[in-house]
Design a protein around this motif. Structure first.
Motif, PDB file in Angstrom:
ATOM      1  N   HIS A  34       0.839  -1.202   0.000  1.00  0.00           N
ATOM      2  CA  HIS A  34       0.000   0.000   0.000  1.00  0.00           C
ATOM      3  C   HIS A  34       0.883   1.265   0.000  1.00  0.00           C
ATOM      4  O   HIS A  34       0.671   2.178  -0.790  1.00  0.00           O
ATOM      5  CB  HIS A  34      -0.932  -0.012   1.217  1.00  0.00           C
ATOM      6  CG  HIS A  34      -1.654   1.283   1.448  1.00  0.00           C
ATOM      7  ND1 HIS A  34      -2.912   1.527   0.959  1.00  0.00           N
ATOM      8  CD2 HIS A  34      -1.270   2.411   2.102  1.00  0.00           C
ATOM      9  CE1 HIS A  34      -3.273   2.759   1.307  1.00  0.00           C
ATOM     10  NE2 HIS A  34      -2.299   3.313   2.002  1.00  0.00           N
ATOM     11  N   GLU A  35       1.888   1.278   0.882  1.00  0.00           N
ATOM     12  CA  GLU A  35       2.770   2.453   0.950  1.00  0.00           C
ATOM     13  C   GLU A  35       3.548   2.639  -0.344  1.00  0.00           C
ATOM     14  O   GLU A  35       3.775   3.756  -0.807  1.00  0.00           O
ATOM     15  CB  GLU A  35       3.738   2.344   2.141  1.00  0.00           C
ATOM     16  CG  GLU A  35       3.074   2.214   3.510  1.00  0.00           C
ATOM     17  CD  GLU A  35       2.080   3.333   3.802  1.00  0.00           C
ATOM     18  OE1 GLU A  35       2.225   4.421   3.235  1.00  0.00           O
ATOM     19  OE2 GLU A  35       1.140   3.097   4.580  1.00  0.00           O
ATOM     20  N   HIS A  52      -8.931   8.869   4.875  1.00  0.00           N
ATOM     21  CA  HIS A  52      -8.876   7.523   4.291  1.00  0.00           C
ATOM     22  C   HIS A  52     -10.306   7.028   4.133  1.00  0.00           C
ATOM     23  O   HIS A  52     -11.164   7.409   4.933  1.00  0.00           O
ATOM     24  CB  HIS A  52      -8.138   6.556   5.228  1.00  0.00           C
ATOM     25  CG  HIS A  52      -6.665   6.808   5.311  1.00  0.00           C
ATOM     26  ND1 HIS A  52      -6.130   8.007   5.720  1.00  0.00           N
ATOM     27  CD2 HIS A  52      -5.618   6.012   5.034  1.00  0.00           C
ATOM     28  CE1 HIS A  52      -4.813   7.932   5.691  1.00  0.00           C
ATOM     29  NE2 HIS A  52      -4.458   6.725   5.275  1.00  0.00           N
ATOM     30  N   GLU A  61      -5.757   7.190  -1.477  1.00  0.00           N
ATOM     31  CA  GLU A  61      -5.722   5.979  -0.647  1.00  0.00           C
ATOM     32  C   GLU A  61      -6.321   4.788  -1.404  1.00  0.00           C
ATOM     33  O   GLU A  61      -5.823   3.665  -1.297  1.00  0.00           O
ATOM     34  CB  GLU A  61      -6.454   6.201   0.678  1.00  0.00           C
ATOM     35  CG  GLU A  61      -5.808   7.229   1.598  1.00  0.00           C
ATOM     36  CD  GLU A  61      -4.380   6.863   2.000  1.00  0.00           C
ATOM     37  OE1 GLU A  61      -4.046   5.669   2.020  1.00  0.00           O
ATOM     38  OE2 GLU A  61      -3.603   7.791   2.272  1.00  0.00           O
ATOM     39  N   HIS A 117       1.589   4.453  -2.850  1.00  0.00           N
ATOM     40  CA  HIS A 117       1.678   5.915  -2.738  1.00  0.00           C
ATOM     41  C   HIS A 117       2.886   6.430  -3.512  1.00  0.00           C
ATOM     42  O   HIS A 117       2.834   7.465  -4.165  1.00  0.00           O
ATOM     43  CB  HIS A 117       1.822   6.315  -1.268  1.00  0.00           C
ATOM     44  CG  HIS A 117       0.539   6.284  -0.501  1.00  0.00           C
ATOM     45  ND1 HIS A 117      -0.587   6.960  -0.899  1.00  0.00           N
ATOM     46  CD2 HIS A 117       0.199   5.664   0.658  1.00  0.00           C
ATOM     47  CE1 HIS A 117      -1.558   6.760  -0.017  1.00  0.00           C
ATOM     48  NE2 HIS A 117      -1.105   5.963   0.933  1.00  0.00           N
TER      49      HIS A 117
HETATM   50 ZN   LIG Z   1      -2.092   5.298   2.621  1.00  0.00          ZN
END
Ligand SMILES: [Zn+2]
Length: 380
Positions: A239-240, A360, A316, A243
């Protein structure tokens, strides 16, 4: 294997109450700040503070600017202290805190010092520009703030965050190998992963992508590293990394640039109105008008809050989709459930609460998206 479709269970009364109180604390803090600015301007106490600053600074303009700013920060923090203490107690009451009172007091002192130093530097720069370029100050100030925003994004993980938390490069070899593999698949380079000693203060878990350029890094809370399976941690890392791949930090700075451009334009307009029409101040460079400038930015961010949060939720969702595609969906789902339980997060907040306050998507929506993705991409 297909994930069993689930409807998020209703949030317990404790979770709802905890989140409601936190929300009201946020609203209260905002209202208090707003009231302070309005009172300073309406009663003219800002002029009194300015005179006090001049006296304390021996009539030196730039010293007086710094002194005035520090006094403003001090008053703001003193007024907010009660609510800050209440939030500290709230975390303790819900067994979410590992912090003692002495640690909290020390944090308050550090927050005040960091806030006062940063604010003084920024305000000093602002009034230097207003004094030197009274015609086009707002464009130059905007450019100056852009440089500062980029610098701060870059310096935050190496200068600011370590004032409050310990960080160290991740030692776990297995995780490192997984991460490099993730990065290779994504065609991107992970510059660093750091263990964030969050457990010194909190029982919550968290992770984030921070920094810019050479300081870009993923930080993983030690609470996450100790309680989550390697597969779950990989889902969080994915997930990071999402980004990073979607360049959300530079995009965020661009959005911030657009917002502050409008802010400085409006500030110039209002300042001229206050000086030329209302004769509240003699010149633009009278720093007693600072609360007016701050007020404009506070109002602007309040009005734009739903839009900025919608932008953040969009990012997100993109990062989540990236995690679905690059890690195990069942691990993503179990990590989300663990995070919700551990952090007392609401899985299904009311629609308007999510729309206004949430940066989020709610956990319920994130789980539903993951399950939807799994169903659409089922290979059996
Ligand atoms: Zn995030």
């Amino acid at each position: 294997m297909s994930a069993t479709p689930t409807v998020a269970p209703p949030d317990s009364p404790e979770v709802r109450r905890y989140n409601r109180i936190r929300r009201w604390l946020g609203i209260g803090e905002f209202a208090l700040g707003l009231a302070l600015l309005l009172v300073l301007l309406i009663t003219g106490w800002t002029n009194w503070l300015r005179d006090l600053a001049y006296r304390g600074a021996g009539q030196s303009y730039s010293l007086a600017v710094a002194l005035y700013t520090v006094m403003l920060v001090l008053i703001g923090r003193a007024l907010g202290l009660g609510m800050d203490f209440y939030s500290f107690r709230l975390e303790q009451r819900h067994q979410l805190s590992n912090q003692k009172l002495s640690g909290w007091v020390w944090d308050q002192i550090k927050e005040f010092l960091v806030g006062a130093i940063l604010a003084s530097l920024l305000v000093e720069l602002l009034y230097f520009i207003i004094r030197q370029f009274p015609e086009h100050w707002w464009i130059l100030a905007w450019l100056g703030f852009l440089v500062v925003a980029v610098l701060l994004a870059q310096l935050a993980p190496v200068v600011l965050f370590p004032i409050f938390y310990k960080f160290e490069p991740l030692q776990d070899e297995e995780l490192k190998v997984r991460l490099v593999r993730l990065g290779e698949r994504a065609g991107t380079r992970v510059r660093g992963v750091y263990k964030w000693h969050l457990s010194e203060k909190s029982k919550k878990a968290n992770a984030a992508l921070t920094g810019l350029g050479t300081t870009r890094r993923i930080i993983l809370a030690d609470t996450l590293l100790s309680d989550y399976s390697p597969d779950e941690i990989e889902a969080v890392l994915a997930h990071e990394l999402g980004h990073q791949v979607h360049r959300h930090i530079p995009k965020g700075i661009v959005v911030q640039a657009a917002v502050t451009f409008v802010g400085f334009w409006a500030a110039n307009w209002w300042l001229h109105y206050a000086v030329d029409r209302w004769h509240m101040f003699e010149t633009l460079s009278d720093f007693a008008d600072l609360p007016l400038i701050v007020l404009i930015f506070v109002m602007l961010s309040f009005i734009l809050m739903p839009a900025l949060n919608a932008f953040s939720r969009f990012n997100e969702r993109q990062a989540d989709r990236y995690a679905f595609e690059n890690s195990s969906i069942t691990s993503f789902i179990s990590s989300m459930n663990k995070l919700a339980d551990q952090n007392l997060a609401e899985r299904t907040p009311s629609r308007w609460v999510e729309w206004w306050f949430y940066s989020h998507p709610s956990i319920g929506r994130r789980l539903a998206a993951a399950e939807g993705w799994a169903k659409a991409n089922a290979t059996d």
